[in-house]
Scaffold this motif. Structure first.
Motif, PDB file in Angstrom:
ATOM      1  N   PRO A 183      50.206  26.314  42.561  1.00 38.87           N
ATOM      2  CA  PRO A 183      49.008  25.908  41.826  1.00 38.87           C
ATOM      3  C   PRO A 183      48.261  24.799  42.568  1.00 38.87           C
ATOM      4  N   GLY A 184      46.941  24.961  42.693  1.00 37.77           N
ATOM      5  CA  GLY A 184      46.114  23.972  43.379  1.00 37.77           C
ATOM      6  C   GLY A 184      46.096  24.107  44.887  1.00 37.77           C
ATOM      7  N   GLU A 185      46.798  25.098  45.417  1.00 40.43           N
ATOM      8  CA  GLU A 185      46.918  25.230  46.873  1.00 40.43           C
ATOM      9  C   GLU A 185      45.915  26.244  47.431  1.00 40.43           C
ATOM     10  N   ASN A 186      45.424  25.967  48.636  1.00 38.65           N
ATOM     11  CA  ASN A 186      44.604  26.903  49.406  1.00 38.65           C
ATOM     12  C   ASN A 186      45.413  27.338  50.617  1.00 38.65           C
ATOM     13  N   LYS A 187      45.458  28.638  50.861  1.00 40.01           N
ATOM     14  CA  LYS A 187      46.249  29.099  51.995  1.00 40.01           C
ATOM     15  C   LYS A 187      45.602  30.340  52.613  1.00 40.01           C
ATOM     16  N   THR A 188      45.601  30.388  53.939  1.00 42.53           N
ATOM     17  CA  THR A 188      45.144  31.574  54.654  1.00 42.53           C
ATOM     18  C   THR A 188      46.360  32.328  55.166  1.00 42.53           C
ATOM     19  N   ILE A 189      46.451  33.587  54.756  1.00 46.11           N
ATOM     20  CA  ILE A 189      47.566  34.446  55.139  1.00 46.11           C
ATOM     21  C   ILE A 189      47.018  35.551  56.028  1.00 46.11           C
ATOM     22  N   GLU A 190      47.725  35.856  57.088  1.00 47.38           N
ATOM     23  CA  GLU A 190      47.255  36.881  58.021  1.00 47.38           C
ATOM     24  C   GLU A 190      48.005  38.185  57.806  1.00 47.38           C
ATOM     25  N   LEU A 191      47.224  39.244  57.591  1.00 52.72           N
ATOM     26  CA  LEU A 191      47.790  40.583  57.473  1.00 52.72           C
ATOM     27  C   LEU A 191      47.757  41.223  58.854  1.00 52.72           C
ATOM     28  N   ASN A 192      48.915  41.385  59.454  1.00 54.35           N
ATOM     29  CA  ASN A 192      49.013  41.964  60.793  1.00 54.35           C
ATOM     30  C   ASN A 192      48.943  43.479  60.667  1.00 54.35           C
ATOM     31  N   ILE A 193      47.847  44.065  61.190  1.00 52.46           N
ATOM     32  CA  ILE A 193      47.647  45.494  60.951  1.00 52.46           C
ATOM     33  C   ILE A 193      48.020  46.362  62.141  1.00 52.46           C
ATOM     34  N   ALA A 194      47.775  45.910  63.361  1.00 53.35           N
ATOM     35  CA  ALA A 194      48.052  46.753  64.526  1.00 53.35           C
ATOM     36  C   ALA A 194      47.758  45.962  65.788  1.00 53.35           C
ATOM     37  N   LYS A 195      47.952  46.622  66.917  1.00 54.95           N
ATOM     38  CA  LYS A 195      47.595  46.051  68.208  1.00 54.95           C
ATOM     39  C   LYS A 195      46.547  46.927  68.885  1.00 54.95           C
ATOM     40  N   LEU A 196      45.665  46.277  69.652  1.00 55.20           N
ATOM     41  CA  LEU A 196      44.745  47.019  70.494  1.00 55.20           C
ATOM     42  C   LEU A 196      45.517  47.656  71.652  1.00 55.20           C
ATOM     43  N   HIS A 197      44.855  48.522  72.391  1.00 54.17           N
ATOM     44  CA  HIS A 197      45.498  49.130  73.551  1.00 54.17           C
ATOM     45  C   HIS A 197      45.767  48.107  74.655  1.00 54.17           C
ATOM     46  N   THR A 198      45.189  46.903  74.487  1.00 54.69           N
ATOM     47  CA  THR A 198      45.475  45.807  75.423  1.00 54.69           C
ATOM     48  C   THR A 198      46.720  45.030  74.999  1.00 54.69           C
ATOM     49  N   LEU A 256      46.092  55.526  61.623  1.00 53.20           N
ATOM     50  CA  LEU A 256      45.916  54.070  61.646  1.00 53.20           C
ATOM     51  C   LEU A 256      45.154  53.593  60.421  1.00 53.20           C
ATOM     52  N   ALA A 257      44.043  54.255  60.092  1.00 55.41           N
ATOM     53  CA  ALA A 257      43.265  53.872  58.914  1.00 55.41           C
ATOM     54  C   ALA A 257      44.087  54.052  57.635  1.00 55.41           C
ATOM     55  N   SER A 258      44.834  55.153  57.562  1.00 53.85           N
ATOM     56  CA  SER A 258      45.643  55.440  56.380  1.00 53.85           C
ATOM     57  C   SER A 258      46.751  54.404  56.192  1.00 53.85           C
ATOM     58  N   ARG A 259      47.351  53.976  57.286  1.00 55.98           N
ATOM     59  CA  ARG A 259      48.407  52.953  57.208  1.00 55.98           C
ATOM     60  C   ARG A 259      47.847  51.627  56.705  1.00 55.98           C
ATOM     61  N   PHE A 260      46.640  51.293  57.180  1.00 54.61           N
ATOM     62  CA  PHE A 260      46.035  50.029  56.750  1.00 54.61           C
ATOM     63  C   PHE A 260      45.665  50.086  55.270  1.00 54.61           C
ATOM     64  N   ALA A 261      45.094  51.226  54.829  1.00 56.52           N
ATOM     65  CA  ALA A 261      44.773  51.391  53.410  1.00 56.52           C
ATOM     66  C   ALA A 261      46.034  51.250  52.557  1.00 56.52           C
ATOM     67  N   TYR A 262      47.120  51.807  53.049  1.00 56.45           N
ATOM     68  CA  TYR A 262      48.400  51.718  52.345  1.00 56.45           C
ATOM     69  C   TYR A 262      48.842  50.264  52.190  1.00 56.45           C
ATOM     70  N   ARG A 263      48.695  49.479  53.254  1.00 59.39           N
ATOM     71  CA  ARG A 263      49.083  48.065  53.183  1.00 59.39           C
ATOM     72  C   ARG A 263      48.258  47.313  52.147  1.00 59.39           C
ATOM     73  N   ILE A 264      46.979  47.582  52.095  1.00 57.48           N
ATOM     74  CA  ILE A 264      46.116  46.916  51.113  1.00 57.48           C
ATOM     75  C   ILE A 264      46.561  47.264  49.695  1.00 57.48           C
ATOM     76  N   MET A 265      46.795  48.553  49.454  1.00 53.11           N
ATOM     77  CA  MET A 265      47.169  48.999  48.107  1.00 53.11           C
ATOM     78  C   MET A 265      48.557  48.509  47.705  1.00 53.11           C
ATOM     79  N   GLN A 266      49.455  48.367  48.667  1.00 56.02           N
ATOM     80  CA  GLN A 266      50.817  47.941  48.361  1.00 56.02           C
ATOM     81  C   GLN A 266      50.965  46.424  48.273  1.00 56.02           C
TER      82      GLN A 266
END
Length: 323
Positions: free
Chosen positions: A17-32, A121-131
């Motif tokens: 309660p009262g906290e602000n936090k930025t959380i990173e959702l790691n979705i994938a890597k580029l080809h680099t 890739l798009a389907s996996r990311f959508a799944y992460r959002i919904m889950q």
């Protein structure tokens, strides 16, 4: 309504309660091999209350929505008086990097929900959002814009025959409320299936930042937060106007290819037979008028200079609610 628990968690991270936090959702890597992470900004009040999710950039080239959520964060509007506000200003970071609508696999993220853990890739990311994100939310405002060259007048889109959504849309109070059925595979459809109260805001066009649309989005969001008793006392939303409720609409399509000349302001009410614009050839031989097929409001206009036969040029209402 879901009330934010004292031990609120998202993506395995606890926010007090009262906290602000930025959380990173790691979705994938580029080809680099560079990792792509989607920042999720979570802001909690000391007082329990509902959880509101603000999303933008589901299509990576729709910049105005991204700017609306950015300003909500920058101005501190996301500091709630009660409950929790989650901001995802840029969902489709792949599209944003490429200044494109879709994911690198060519899929429209907004057509693959609820996604799959083992899909594209798009389907996996959508799944992460919904889950990982949607289960902890109660209300969602998702900001969109028209496709390239198609400028949408500010509008909230909701499914018909839903009294609570209608009440929320009226509270948002932008120029138009458009009643439209859910589309299979869309973010809106899957949120509705889970009982989440979802508003889709449309305004402006892709690859464009429009200050008037941004202001509509900011004011509407503040009015929703105020309705939920979540708006910080530092802010005061402008008095709402009565929205124009559209039950049915249709696209007017170009009958010829050529140069498009637009004579009609977006949001204008027109009468049957009114001259909306014209299509001409480059040589001075052809000049074809575009006439309104019915009385109605123009809720989207094609701002391209060149159109092809069959292109959508105007979106016009055909029936207003209770008309």
């Amino acid at each position: 309504m879901h009330i934010t628990p004292r031990n609120f968690e998202i993506l395995g991270k606890s926010i007090k309660p009262g906290e602000n936090k930025t959380i990173e959702l790691n979705i994938a890597k580029l080809h680099t091999m560079t990792e792509l992470k989607v920042p999720i900004i979570v802001t909690r009040s000391h007082i329990d209350g509902p959880t509101v999710l603000l999303t933008a950039g589901l299509h990576g080239d729709e910049l105005t929505g991204i700017e609306i959520v950015r300003q909500i964060i920058r101005k501190g509007i996301n500091q709630p008086k009660c409950g929790t506000i989650i901001c995802m200003p840029l969902v489709n970071i792949f599209g944003f990097v490429n200044q494109a609508r879709d994911f690198p696999d060519g899929r429209d993220l907004n057509r693959v929900f609820p996604g799959s853990a083992n899909g594209s890739l798009a389907s996996r990311f959508a799944y992460r959002i919904m889950q990982d994100v949607i289960p902890v939310t109660d209300y969602i405002i998702d900001f969109h814009a028209g496709g390239r060259s198609r400028f949408n007048a500010p509008q909230i889109r909701i499914e018909p025959n839903n009294d609570e959504l209608d009440e929320l849309a009226q509270a948002f109070s932008t120029q138009f409320i458009l009643y439209s059925n859910n589309i299979e595979g869309s973010f809106r459809t899957e949120c509705d299936k889970l009982g989440k109260k979802y508003l889709l805001f449309e305004g402006g066009k892709s690859l464009d930042i429009n200050s008037e649309i941004i202001e509509e989005g900011l004011q509407g969001t503040m009015r929703i937060l105020n309705k939920l008793n979540m708006l910080n006392d530092t802010f005061k939303a402008k008095t709402p106007n009565n929205s124009i409720c559209i039950e049915n609409s249709t696209w007017i399509r170009a009958q010829y290819s050529g140069l498009l000349h637009n004579f009609t302001l977006n949001g204008t009410y027109v009468k049957t037979g009114d001259l909306l614009g014209k299509i001409t050839d480059p040589y001075g031989q052809v000049e074809e008028p575009i006439l309104a097929p019915n009385d109605g409001y123009i809720i989207c206009e094609n701002q391209a200079s060149i159109v092809f036969q069959g292109d959508a040029v105007y979106h016009i209402s055909t029936k207003l609610l209770n008309e």
